[in-house]
Design a protein around this motif. Structure first.
Motif, PDB file in Angstrom:
ATOM      1  N   GLY A 153       0.812  -1.210   0.000  1.00  0.00           N
ATOM      2  CA  GLY A 153       0.000   0.000   0.000  1.00  0.00           C
ATOM      3  C   GLY A 153       0.841   1.253   0.000  1.00  0.00           C
ATOM      4  N   THR A 154       0.185   2.363   0.267  1.00  0.00           N
ATOM      5  CA  THR A 154       0.801   3.681   0.153  1.00  0.00           C
ATOM      6  C   THR A 154       0.961   4.335   1.520  1.00  0.00           C
ATOM      7  OG1 THR A 154      -0.307   3.909  -1.972  1.00  0.00           O
ATOM      8  CG2 THR A 154       0.612   5.885  -1.029  1.00  0.00           C
ATOM      9  N   VAL A 155       2.096   4.994   1.691  1.00  0.00           N
ATOM     10  CA  VAL A 155       2.373   5.808   2.875  1.00  0.00           C
ATOM     11  C   VAL A 155       2.643   7.218   2.369  1.00  0.00           C
ATOM     12  CG1 VAL A 155       3.924   6.178   4.819  1.00  0.00           C
ATOM     13  CG2 VAL A 155       3.343   3.846   4.117  1.00  0.00           C
ATOM     14  N   SER A 156       1.906   8.195   2.904  1.00  0.00           N
ATOM     15  CA  SER A 156       2.047   9.589   2.466  1.00  0.00           C
ATOM     16  C   SER A 156       2.214  10.500   3.676  1.00  0.00           C
ATOM     17  CB  SER A 156       0.812  10.037   1.685  1.00  0.00           C
ATOM     18  OG  SER A 156       0.551   9.160   0.614  1.00  0.00           O
ATOM     19  N   ALA A 157       3.032  11.537   3.488  1.00  0.00           N
ATOM     20  CA  ALA A 157       3.261  12.482   4.587  1.00  0.00           C
ATOM     21  C   ALA A 157       3.824  13.786   4.039  1.00  0.00           C
ATOM     22  CB  ALA A 157       4.227  11.885   5.599  1.00  0.00           C
ATOM     23  N   PRO A 158       3.686  14.870   4.808  1.00  0.00           N
ATOM     24  CA  PRO A 158       4.318  16.137   4.416  1.00  0.00           C
ATOM     25  C   PRO A 158       5.821  16.076   4.687  1.00  0.00           C
ATOM     26  CG  PRO A 158       3.265  16.372   6.545  1.00  0.00           C
ATOM     27  CD  PRO A 158       2.927  14.987   6.048  1.00  0.00           C
ATOM     28  N   THR A 159       6.578  16.827   3.911  1.00  0.00           N
ATOM     29  CA  THR A 159       8.021  16.912   4.139  1.00  0.00           C
ATOM     30  C   THR A 159       8.413  18.372   4.341  1.00  0.00           C
ATOM     31  OG1 THR A 159       8.507  17.058   1.769  1.00  0.00           O
ATOM     32  CG2 THR A 159       8.567  14.863   2.774  1.00  0.00           C
ATOM     33  N   ALA A 160       9.521  18.556   5.009  1.00  0.00           N
ATOM     34  CA  ALA A 160      10.082  19.895   5.217  1.00  0.00           C
ATOM     35  C   ALA A 160      11.597  19.774   5.157  1.00  0.00           C
ATOM     36  CB  ALA A 160       9.641  20.469   6.558  1.00  0.00           C
ATOM     37  N   GLY A 161      12.227  20.822   4.666  1.00  0.00           N
ATOM     38  CA  GLY A 161      13.676  20.814   4.581  1.00  0.00           C
ATOM     39  C   GLY A 161      14.175  22.123   4.020  1.00  0.00           C
ATOM     40  N   GLN A 162      15.334  22.055   3.363  1.00  0.00           N
ATOM     41  CA  GLN A 162      15.872  23.255   2.754  1.00  0.00           C
ATOM     42  C   GLN A 162      16.561  22.915   1.443  1.00  0.00           C
ATOM     43  OE1 GLN A 162      19.652  23.413   5.777  1.00  0.00           O
ATOM     44  NE2 GLN A 162      18.724  25.311   5.258  1.00  0.00           N
ATOM     45  N   GLY A 185      19.157  22.587  -1.336  1.00  0.00           N
ATOM     46  CA  GLY A 185      20.576  22.280  -1.275  1.00  0.00           C
ATOM     47  C   GLY A 185      21.451  23.329  -1.943  1.00  0.00           C
ATOM     48  N   ARG A 186      20.864  24.254  -2.695  1.00  0.00           N
ATOM     49  CA  ARG A 186      21.639  25.297  -3.380  1.00  0.00           C
ATOM     50  C   ARG A 186      21.537  26.651  -2.688  1.00  0.00           C
ATOM     51  NH1 ARG A 186      19.673  23.875  -9.474  1.00  0.00           N
ATOM     52  NH2 ARG A 186      20.582  21.790  -9.585  1.00  0.00           N
ATOM     53  N   CYS A 187      20.307  27.088  -2.384  1.00  0.00           N
ATOM     54  CA  CYS A 187      20.140  28.440  -1.824  1.00  0.00           C
ATOM     55  C   CYS A 187      19.736  28.436  -0.351  1.00  0.00           C
ATOM     56  CB  CYS A 187      19.122  29.227  -2.645  1.00  0.00           C
ATOM     57  SG  CYS A 187      17.423  28.636  -2.477  1.00  0.00           S
ATOM     58  N   LEU A 188      19.484  27.267   0.212  1.00  0.00           N
ATOM     59  CA  LEU A 188      19.136  27.082   1.619  1.00  0.00           C
ATOM     60  C   LEU A 188      17.764  27.634   2.002  1.00  0.00           C
ATOM     61  CD1 LEU A 188      22.609  27.780   3.258  1.00  0.00           C
ATOM     62  CD2 LEU A 188      21.668  25.618   2.415  1.00  0.00           C
ATOM     63  N   ASP A 189      16.907  27.954   1.033  1.00  0.00           N
ATOM     64  CA  ASP A 189      15.545  28.377   1.334  1.00  0.00           C
ATOM     65  C   ASP A 189      14.760  27.186   1.883  1.00  0.00           C
ATOM     66  OD1 ASP A 189      15.829  30.978   0.599  1.00  0.00           O
ATOM     67  OD2 ASP A 189      14.552  30.880  -1.183  1.00  0.00           O
ATOM     68  N   ALA A 190      13.753  27.470   2.681  1.00  0.00           N
ATOM     69  CA  ALA A 190      12.909  26.422   3.248  1.00  0.00           C
ATOM     70  C   ALA A 190      12.082  25.761   2.146  1.00  0.00           C
ATOM     71  CB  ALA A 190      11.990  27.008   4.308  1.00  0.00           C
ATOM     72  N   LEU A 191      11.890  24.460   2.274  1.00  0.00           N
ATOM     73  CA  LEU A 191      11.076  23.690   1.329  1.00  0.00           C
ATOM     74  C   LEU A 191       9.960  22.990   2.092  1.00  0.00           C
ATOM     75  CD1 LEU A 191      13.787  21.785  -0.753  1.00  0.00           C
ATOM     76  CD2 LEU A 191      12.500  23.782  -1.461  1.00  0.00           C
ATOM     77  N   ASP A 192       8.774  23.027   1.551  1.00  0.00           N
ATOM     78  CA  ASP A 192       7.649  22.262   2.081  1.00  0.00           C
ATOM     79  C   ASP A 192       7.057  21.496   0.912  1.00  0.00           C
ATOM     80  OD1 ASP A 192       7.645  23.159   4.808  1.00  0.00           O
ATOM     81  OD2 ASP A 192       6.901  25.082   4.078  1.00  0.00           O
ATOM     82  N   ASP A 193       6.887  20.203   1.081  1.00  0.00           N
ATOM     83  CA  ASP A 193       6.368  19.358   0.007  1.00  0.00           C
ATOM     84  C   ASP A 193       5.689  18.166   0.653  1.00  0.00           C
ATOM     85  OD1 ASP A 193       5.838  18.552  -2.579  1.00  0.00           O
ATOM     86  OD2 ASP A 193       7.919  18.222  -3.152  1.00  0.00           O
ATOM     87  N   SER A 194       5.535  17.103  -0.095  1.00  0.00           N
ATOM     88  CA  SER A 194       4.996  15.866   0.455  1.00  0.00           C
ATOM     89  C   SER A 194       5.678  14.703  -0.240  1.00  0.00           C
ATOM     90  CB  SER A 194       3.477  15.804   0.262  1.00  0.00           C
ATOM     91  OG  SER A 194       3.170  15.789  -1.108  1.00  0.00           O
ATOM     92  N   VAL A 195       5.569  13.554   0.375  1.00  0.00           N
ATOM     93  CA  VAL A 195       6.156  12.347  -0.187  1.00  0.00           C
ATOM     94  C   VAL A 195       5.124  11.236  -0.088  1.00  0.00           C
ATOM     95  CG1 VAL A 195       7.213  11.585   1.994  1.00  0.00           C
ATOM     96  CG2 VAL A 195       8.194  10.835  -0.172  1.00  0.00           C
TER      97      VAL A 195
END
Length: 188
Positions: free
Chosen positions: A63-72, A74-84
């Protein structure tokens, strides 16, 4: 006793090959899951949409496992919000089954106390799905290697004249003096 958010009780799955139970639940992960630059933050909701199927040697979880992701970035260090979202397929062997008896400890997951613990399976799947060096956009120019300014926000002609310190003393000798003004000495 520690709570295992990714442990699923399998007593509702009949021990008859082909029997199937669907599990749709949301759990909260107590720890961060992922790579150094990006991952599922601690205390995030993780959606599990799974099928528990009884097979001869154990329970097949898919089956499927889904969740939000957060990080930065790798080039400009800006915050990233996405999902996986990852798809799992894992066999959990019944205790004393042939698979349990003939497989090494690290080769197959086991059913323990009528539960399947998906934590390590989820950690492994997420780790292979997330990028090691995430970017905010494919064309992110990153940071200036001299001053650290974000190049996407810098002026188009942003740059630095850098003189090799070994040649710096010669730079003064190579600078041409300003032309003399003939009227400066008082002669006309």
């Amino acid at each position: 006793m520690s709570v295992k958010p990714f442990a699923i009780d399998i007593r509702s799955v009949p021990r008859r090959a082909g029997s199937l139970v669907e599990v749709d639940r949301t759990v909260v992960t107590p720890d961060r899951i992922g790579a150094e630059m990006i991952g599922i933050p601690a205390d995030s909701e993780v959606q599990l949409d799974l099928r528990l199927e009884s097979v001869t040697e154990g329970v097949l979880v898919s089956g499927t496992v889904s969740a939000p992701t957060a990080g930065q970035c790798g080039r400009c260090l800006d915050a990233l919000d996405d999902s996986v979202s990852v798809y799992l397929t894992e066999l959990f062997a019944y205790p004393d089954s042939e698979t349990d008896k003939t497989s090494d400890e690290e080769d197959v997951e086991r059913i323990v106390d009528e539960e399947v613990d998906l934590e390590q399976t989820i950690i492994d799947a997420i780790a292979t799905e997330l990028p090691l060096s995430p970017v905010c956009s494919p064309d992110c120019p990153g940071l200036c290697h001299v001053c650290g300014v974000r190049l996407a926000d810098a002026e188009p002609d942003h740059g630095h004249d850098i003189i090799d310190p070994r040649w710096a003393k010669l730079a003064d000798k190579l600078v041409e003096p300003a032309p003399e003004d003939p009227d400066a000495d008082g002669r006309s």
